[in-house]
Scaffold this active site. Sequence first.
Site, PDB file in Angstrom:
ATOM      1  N   ARG A 253       0.825  -1.206   0.000  1.00 11.96           N
ATOM      2  CA  ARG A 253       0.000   0.000   0.000  1.00 11.96           C
ATOM      3  C   ARG A 253       0.863   1.260   0.000  1.00 11.96           C
ATOM      4  O   ARG A 253       0.509   2.267  -0.620  1.00 11.96           O
ATOM      5  CB  ARG A 253      -0.954  -0.002   1.199  1.00 11.96           C
ATOM      6  CG  ARG A 253      -1.988   1.099   1.164  1.00 11.96           C
ATOM      7  CD  ARG A 253      -3.090   0.871   2.175  1.00 11.96           C
ATOM      8  NE  ARG A 253      -2.600   0.842   3.545  1.00 11.96           N
ATOM      9  CZ  ARG A 253      -3.369   0.583   4.607  1.00 11.96           C
ATOM     10  NH1 ARG A 253      -4.661   0.325   4.443  1.00 11.96           N
ATOM     11  NH2 ARG A 253      -2.860   0.568   5.814  1.00 11.96           N
TER      12      ARG A 253
ATOM     13  N   LYS B  46      -2.713   6.615   1.473  1.00 12.22           N
ATOM     14  CA  LYS B  46      -2.603   6.845   2.920  1.00 12.22           C
ATOM     15  C   LYS B  46      -1.723   8.074   3.151  1.00 12.22           C
ATOM     16  O   LYS B  46      -0.546   7.983   3.499  1.00 12.22           O
ATOM     17  CB  LYS B  46      -2.053   5.610   3.626  1.00 12.22           C
ATOM     18  CG  LYS B  46      -2.453   5.516   5.095  1.00 12.22           C
ATOM     19  CD  LYS B  46      -2.175   4.142   5.638  1.00 12.22           C
ATOM     20  CE  LYS B  46      -2.466   4.028   7.121  1.00 12.22           C
ATOM     21  NZ  LYS B  46      -3.886   4.126   7.441  1.00 12.22           N
TER      22      LYS B  46
ATOM     23  N   GLU C  81     -16.737   5.339   6.003  1.00 13.40           N
ATOM     24  CA  GLU C  81     -15.744   4.695   6.869  1.00 13.40           C
ATOM     25  C   GLU C  81     -15.599   5.491   8.151  1.00 13.40           C
ATOM     26  O   GLU C  81     -16.166   6.578   8.298  1.00 13.40           O
ATOM     27  CB  GLU C  81     -14.392   4.623   6.144  1.00 13.40           C
ATOM     28  CG  GLU C  81     -13.839   5.987   5.766  1.00 13.40           C
ATOM     29  CD  GLU C  81     -12.556   5.916   4.954  1.00 13.40           C
ATOM     30  OE1 GLU C  81     -11.871   4.875   5.001  1.00 13.40           O
ATOM     31  OE2 GLU C  81     -12.240   6.917   4.277  1.00 13.40           O
TER      32      GLU C  81
END
Length: 372
Positions: A119, A221, A254
Site C-alpha cells: 500500500r 494513505k 468509513e
Amino acid sequence: MVCPQVLRSVAFRSIAVLTRAPFPSSGAMASAGEKRKLAVLDRESFLEKSKAARQKRSSGAAGHFIKAMYSSLVDGIITDPELMALPIDDHAIIRGHAIFDTCTLAGGRVFRLGIHLDRLFKSAKLGRLKLPFGLSEDENRSRMTEIVCQTCVASGLRDGGVRFFLTAGPGNYGFTPAGCEPAFYCTVLESSKSEDLKAIGEATVPASEVPMKPTLLATLKSNNYLLNCLLAMSAQERGGCYGINIRDDGTVAEGCVANCAIVVDKVFITPPFDGILAGTTVRKAMDLATKHLVGETKVLREIRQETMRKEQLFSAQEVMMLSGDLGVSPVSTLDGQQVGNGEVGPVARELKRLIWEDAYDGKEEHIQLFYS
C-alpha cells in the site's frame, strides 16, 4: 449561538477602539520587548528544555512512548526522544506532501509488513513521491524491510506498533519537491492493543458536517488526516469513538481510522473500497471469516462487500469497526441506540480470536526478529 449581527457590531466597536487608542511610543515598545525577550538556545540548552517540556506533557515520565526512530537523512536509528525530529523544511511539515503506513510487532515478530509496504508503494505512485533507496521498488522494499526489523529490535519491544513515513523530504520552502531529498522515517512505539474484546459506543457523522476526502486522498494513505481528526472529534462529542461518516446520499463510508462492518441475518457486510481506504484489517477479517466462519453450522453464511445504507446500521445484529491489524471493536450503542442485544456478538468475538491467533501463532505473514 451569538447572532451574526451582534458579532459584526462587536467587531466594528473593536476596530473603533483600536483606531482611537494611542500608538505606543518606541520606548514603551522597547520596554515590552525586553520583558518578552526570547533566549537564543545553544544545542545543550535546547535539548535540556526539550526534555523538560516532554516530561511536563507526560506527567514527568522519564521515557517516551516512541522507543526508537530511524531517519534516512542520517541513515541511523535513534532511541533518545529529544533527537527524534524532522527538519522544519521537510515537505511533510510545510506542504503535507507525505504518506505513511503501519504494521504490528507481535511476540517478537513483525506482522503483515508486506501488505502494508504494498500500500505504501501504491500511495507513493499516486502521491508522486520519489523512493529514497534507489529507483526500483524491489530495492526499496528490501531496504525498508531491513530498516523496520532493525528499528524494532533497537526499541527493545516485543509487542508494539510500527509506523513508517515516506516524505518529499527537506530542501526548500516551495510548493514542489524540486531539489529535495526524499526521506524515509520509521518509528516503533508502545501499543495498548489487547486480546480483550471491549464494546464501544459509536456515532454517525454526516458528510454535511465533516466532508468526505476527495477520492485521491481517500485511497492513498496520506499524512493529511485533518478530516479524519475532525470526524473523530465530532463522533466523540456525540458519545462515539471513531465516527462513521455518512455520505450525502445516506450511504456508509468509513471511520476516522477504521472500516465499518455489520452482520445481518448471518451475512457479513462491509462497504466497497470506492472513495475510502482499502483497510488491511477488514480485508484480513473477510479472508479469515471466509475460511473459518462461513458454513451451515457456523456463525456466518455469506461475506459481502456492497453499498451499505445508514439505516442498515440500526437494524443489524452486529456492528463493528476494524483497524490497526489487531483491532476489532464491537459497537454496543450507535447514536445512543442499542445495537442488537447490546452485547459483543459472536462474529466480532470469533474475528477477534482469529485475528489475534493469526498475529501471534500464524506463520504466513511474519518476520522473526532476533534480540541480543
